[in-house]
Design a protein around this motif. Sequence first.
Motif, PDB file in Angstrom:
ATOM      1  N   PRO A  47      -4.447  -1.845  -2.106  1.00  0.00           N
ATOM      2  CA  PRO A  47      -5.422  -0.930  -1.613  1.00  0.00           C
ATOM      3  C   PRO A  47      -6.080  -2.567  -1.143  1.00  0.00           C
ATOM      4  O   PRO A  47      -6.269  -3.015  -1.461  1.00  0.00           O
ATOM      5  CB  PRO A  47      -5.909   0.012  -2.029  1.00  0.00           C
ATOM      6  CG  PRO A  47      -6.578  -0.272  -2.566  1.00  0.00           C
ATOM      7  CD  PRO A  47      -5.001  -0.607  -3.226  1.00  0.00           C
ATOM      8  N   ASP A  94      -5.922  -6.077   4.955  1.00  0.00           N
ATOM      9  CA  ASP A  94      -6.372  -5.590   6.417  1.00  0.00           C
ATOM     10  C   ASP A  94      -6.483  -6.294   7.303  1.00  0.00           C
ATOM     11  O   ASP A  94      -6.435  -6.231   8.650  1.00  0.00           O
ATOM     12  CB  ASP A  94      -7.364  -4.516   5.685  1.00  0.00           C
ATOM     13  CG  ASP A  94      -8.379  -3.525   4.837  1.00  0.00           C
ATOM     14  OD1 ASP A  94      -6.652  -3.178   4.708  1.00  0.00           O
ATOM     15  OD2 ASP A  94      -8.729  -3.179   4.400  1.00  0.00           O
ATOM     16  N   ASN A 154      -6.013   1.759  -8.966  1.00  0.00           N
ATOM     17  CA  ASN A 154      -5.623   1.748  -7.921  1.00  0.00           C
ATOM     18  C   ASN A 154      -3.569   2.589  -8.020  1.00  0.00           C
ATOM     19  O   ASN A 154      -2.947   2.608  -7.546  1.00  0.00           O
ATOM     20  CB  ASN A 154      -4.971   0.128  -7.577  1.00  0.00           C
ATOM     21  CG  ASN A 154      -6.054  -0.652  -6.970  1.00  0.00           C
ATOM     22  OD1 ASN A 154      -6.932   0.009  -6.764  1.00  0.00           O
ATOM     23  ND2 ASN A 154      -6.154  -1.769  -7.022  1.00  0.00           N
ATOM     24  N   THR A 190       0.834  -1.187   0.175  1.00  0.00           N
ATOM     25  CA  THR A 190      -0.295  -0.404   0.133  1.00  0.00           C
ATOM     26  C   THR A 190       1.038   1.110   0.240  1.00  0.00           C
ATOM     27  O   THR A 190       0.449   2.016  -0.451  1.00  0.00           O
ATOM     28  CB  THR A 190      -0.780   0.441   1.442  1.00  0.00           C
ATOM     29  OG1 THR A 190       0.201  -0.297   2.157  1.00  0.00           O
ATOM     30  CG2 THR A 190      -2.026  -0.644   1.126  1.00  0.00           C
ATOM     31  N   ASN A 198      -0.519   0.810  -6.317  1.00  0.00           N
ATOM     32  CA  ASN A 198      -0.781  -0.103  -5.449  1.00  0.00           C
ATOM     33  C   ASN A 198      -1.778  -1.028  -4.653  1.00  0.00           C
ATOM     34  O   ASN A 198      -2.455  -1.435  -5.701  1.00  0.00           O
ATOM     35  CB  ASN A 198      -0.874   0.627  -4.239  1.00  0.00           C
ATOM     36  CG  ASN A 198      -2.112   1.728  -3.582  1.00  0.00           C
ATOM     37  OD1 ASN A 198      -2.871   1.299  -4.409  1.00  0.00           O
ATOM     38  ND2 ASN A 198      -1.734   2.108  -2.948  1.00  0.00           N
TER      39      ASN A 198
END
Length: 335
Positions: free
Chosen positions: A119, A123, A332, A97, A117
């Motif tokens: 993203p 997470d 992205n 990221t 990137n």
Amino acid sequence: MTFTGTATPGRRDGGPVGAQRIVFADGDPLAAELLAGELGQRLESLGSFEFHSQAPTSNEEFIDRIKDADGILLGWHLPLEVLRSAPKLKVVSFTGTGAANFVDLGVASERGIAVTNTPGYADQTVAEHALALTLATIKQLHTDRAVREGKWETATTSRDLADVTVGVVGLGGIGRRFVELLLALGIRVQCWNRDRPGAPNAPRGAIAVPLEELMATSDVVSLHLGLNEQTRGMIGSDLLQCMRPSSALVNTARAELIERAALLDALDSGRIASAALDVFHEEPLAADDPLLQHANVLVTPHIGSLTKGATRRVLEIAVENIEAFFDGVPRNLVS
């Protein structure tokens, strides 16, 4: 080890494209495993795909690997000299990221090179690692070191989760997921978000508070901010002075968010009780690093996002970014 593959140039929708040379110059064995199948074949279908399972040992070797590349997947840092020595390069698909920390976006833009990137790929993964470190500080798991040294010290400040307040600094994808995991365990959560200090997007059950109040009233403070000029060094002596002497600092984001000297001083002086860190200003961490002299500092070697599932997801997104760019619909983009 390297492997290369070639195929008849073509688009995934059957339309014609020019043959594109795609290179992953600084891969690793896990990426090799995951790209050996369908993902690698998709890159081969663009023209040719070359993979290197070890990082280059010099800029010269890096340049040699990508000098004729139209697109590259990037695992880590792209030196400026290398970036300027790839005349055909059109797109850099960064597998992470924080692309701005590893690629000079200004030079890339000047040369007409797109940078993308990935993203959201980790997470859940990083949130889980932050949770593990947080629980380790709450339950005083650093006492493992004392036991191994022959010390059986049962006086402990371990606490019940219901009695703990965790402050979450930053509510991006990782921060939000981390909050949700904490709440599921019955932990009281307060949060602060840099872009929207009132944290209106905080998960239900979390309390939005000013940053200074969060630092002063949390038993554990966990950082989940991206690194930029506004956040670099923002956790300095002033904010560390706000923390309770019994509190802990957890960082799975970027080491540079914290002023290193201020953190060492806070640990040395007892201003904070402990820290749990997955990121460091210099990596790998030197064996004689002062952080390692503290029995109450837990460290992991920047592995928060390094699971097979997260690696698969980051490669899937990185490959999709390459495909989208050469299909004329880039996604992205960060530059």
